[in-house]
Motif scaffolding. Structure first.
Motif, PDB file in Angstrom:
ATOM      1  N   SER A 195     -26.272 -19.202  33.459  1.00  0.00           N
ATOM      2  CA  SER A 195     -26.345 -17.770  33.187  1.00  0.00           C
ATOM      3  C   SER A 195     -25.496 -17.457  31.957  1.00  0.00           C
ATOM      4  CB  SER A 195     -25.867 -16.949  34.390  1.00  0.00           C
ATOM      5  OG  SER A 195     -24.543 -17.303  34.743  1.00  0.00           O
ATOM      6  N   ARG A 231     -22.535  -7.890  31.912  1.00  0.00           N
ATOM      7  CA  ARG A 231     -23.974  -8.129  31.981  1.00  0.00           C
ATOM      8  C   ARG A 231     -24.169  -9.621  32.204  1.00  0.00           C
ATOM      9  NH1 ARG A 231     -28.663  -6.562  27.581  1.00  0.00           N
ATOM     10  NH2 ARG A 231     -30.196  -8.146  28.173  1.00  0.00           N
ATOM     11  N   GLU A 264     -27.136 -12.589  32.651  1.00  0.00           N
ATOM     12  CA  GLU A 264     -28.543 -12.945  32.521  1.00  0.00           C
ATOM     13  C   GLU A 264     -28.750 -14.350  33.083  1.00  0.00           C
ATOM     14  OE1 GLU A 264     -29.483 -12.798  28.410  1.00  0.00           O
ATOM     15  OE2 GLU A 264     -29.107 -10.647  28.200  1.00  0.00           O
ATOM     16  N   GLN A 314     -36.547 -14.123  35.765  1.00  0.00           N
ATOM     17  CA  GLN A 314     -35.370 -13.671  35.033  1.00  0.00           C
ATOM     18  C   GLN A 314     -34.678 -12.562  35.814  1.00  0.00           C
ATOM     19  OE1 GLN A 314     -35.869 -11.488  31.328  1.00  0.00           O
ATOM     20  NE2 GLN A 314     -34.045 -12.443  30.476  1.00  0.00           N
ATOM     21  N   ILE A 329     -31.397  -9.931  35.482  1.00  0.00           N
ATOM     22  CA  ILE A 329     -30.349  -9.370  34.622  1.00  0.00           C
ATOM     23  C   ILE A 329     -29.570  -8.358  35.446  1.00  0.00           C
ATOM     24  CG2 ILE A 329     -29.804  -8.185  32.469  1.00  0.00           C
ATOM     25  CD1 ILE A 329     -32.536  -8.989  31.415  1.00  0.00           C
ATOM     26  N   TRP A 379     -26.323  -5.613  35.404  1.00  0.00           N
ATOM     27  CA  TRP A 379     -25.302  -4.833  34.701  1.00  0.00           C
ATOM     28  C   TRP A 379     -24.334  -4.299  35.749  1.00  0.00           C
ATOM     29  CZ3 TRP A 379     -30.467  -4.723  33.927  1.00  0.00           C
ATOM     30  CH2 TRP A 379     -30.959  -4.946  32.632  1.00  0.00           C
ATOM     31  N   THR A 412     -29.772  -4.332  38.907  1.00  0.00           N
ATOM     32  CA  THR A 412     -30.325  -5.681  38.825  1.00  0.00           C
ATOM     33  C   THR A 412     -31.818  -5.609  38.538  1.00  0.00           C
ATOM     34  OG1 THR A 412     -28.687  -6.555  40.393  1.00  0.00           O
ATOM     35  CG2 THR A 412     -30.666  -7.874  40.010  1.00  0.00           C
TER      36      THR A 412
END
Length: 203
Positions: A53, A63, A65, A72, A74, A76, A84
Motif C-alpha cells: 500500500s 490517505r 491506497e 483498489q 483508497i 482517507w 473508503t
C-alpha cells in the motif's frame, strides 16, 4: 573538493557511532515532518502473501491506497471520519473513527526513539547507505514492540531508506520514503468519484 577534504569527510562519517547517526536521522525527520511524508508499506502475512500500500500522511490526515487482485481500496482519514472507496463495488463507505485507532500504518514515529529501546549494531554499509540491526533491549518492556528492526539510512541526507520489522506475525517493510505531501492528496473529494454510491455508517 581536494583529496584531503574528501578523506576528512570520510573519516568523520566513519567516526560516527550508530547512536549519533540515529539522532541525526531523527532531527531530519523532525525538520521535514510538517511537509508530510509518503511511503510504500509492504505487509507480509503468513499464508496470504504480501499486500503493498502507498501511505500519504500530513498532520492528522492520511490517505492509504492498496491494490489486490484487481481491487483498489483508497482510505482517507482525518482523525474523526474515514472514507473508503471500493473500486469493484464503486462504493464509498463513510464511518466515524477515534484518534487512537486512526494512526496510519506508515507512521514516521516508527523511526524515532530507537536508541532508547533498542541495542543498535551497524550490520554493513555501502558508499550510499548504512544498514543497522536494532535488537530489543532488556529495558524495553513494551510487549508489542518488535524484537528486531532492520533499518537503512542514507549517508548523504540521513533520510530513512527502509525499515523492516515483524509485529504480531506480520512482517512490515516501510520503503520509498519521501517528504512533501499536499492537502489535496490527503483530503477526500466526492467530486472525484461522481458515480460512486455513498454508504454513510456514521452514528
Amino acid at each position: 573538493m581536494t583529496l584531503f577534504s574528501a578523506l576528512l569527510l570520510a573519516f568523520a562519517a566513519f567516526a560516527q557511532t550508530p547512536e549519533e547517526i540515529f539522532v541525526r536521522m531523527e532531527a531530519v525527520i523532525d525538520q521535514h515532518e510538517k511537509e508530510g511524508v509518503v511511503m510504500t508499506v509492504d505487509a507480509k502475512v503468513p499464508l496470504l502473501g504480501t499486500l503493498s500500500s502507498k501511505v500519504y500522511s500530513l498532520g492528522d490526515k492520511t490517505r492509504v491506497e492498496a491494490k489486490m487482485m484487481g481491487l483498489q481500496l483508497i482510505t482517507w482519514d482525518d482523525g474523526t471520519t474515514e472514507w473508503t472507496y471500493n473500486s469493484k463495488a464503486d462504493e464509498i463507505e463513510i464511518q466515524s473513527v477515534n484518534a487512537q485507532s486512526s494512526e496510519p500504518e506508515g507512521d514516521v514515529g516508527m523511526f524515532e526513539g530507537l536508541t532508547d529501546d533498542y541495542d543498535i549494531t551497524l550490520k554493513k554499509e555501502t558508499a550510499d547507505t548504512w544498514y543497522f540491526v536494532c535488537k530489543k533491549s532488556k529495558k524495553n518492556t513494551d510487549k508489542d514492540a518488535p524484537k528486531t528492526i532492520d533499518l537503512a539510512i542514507a549517508k548523504n541526507t540521513y533520510y530513512p531508506v527502509s525499515l523492516k520489522a515483524t509485529v504480531s506475525g506480520v512482517t512490515m517493510t516501510l520503503r520509498d520514503i519521501a517528504f512533501g505531501v499536499t492537502e489535496k492528496q490527503v483530503t477526500f473529494n466526492p467530486k472525484d468519484y461522481p458515480t460512486a454510491k455513498i454508504v454513510d455508517k456514521r452514528k
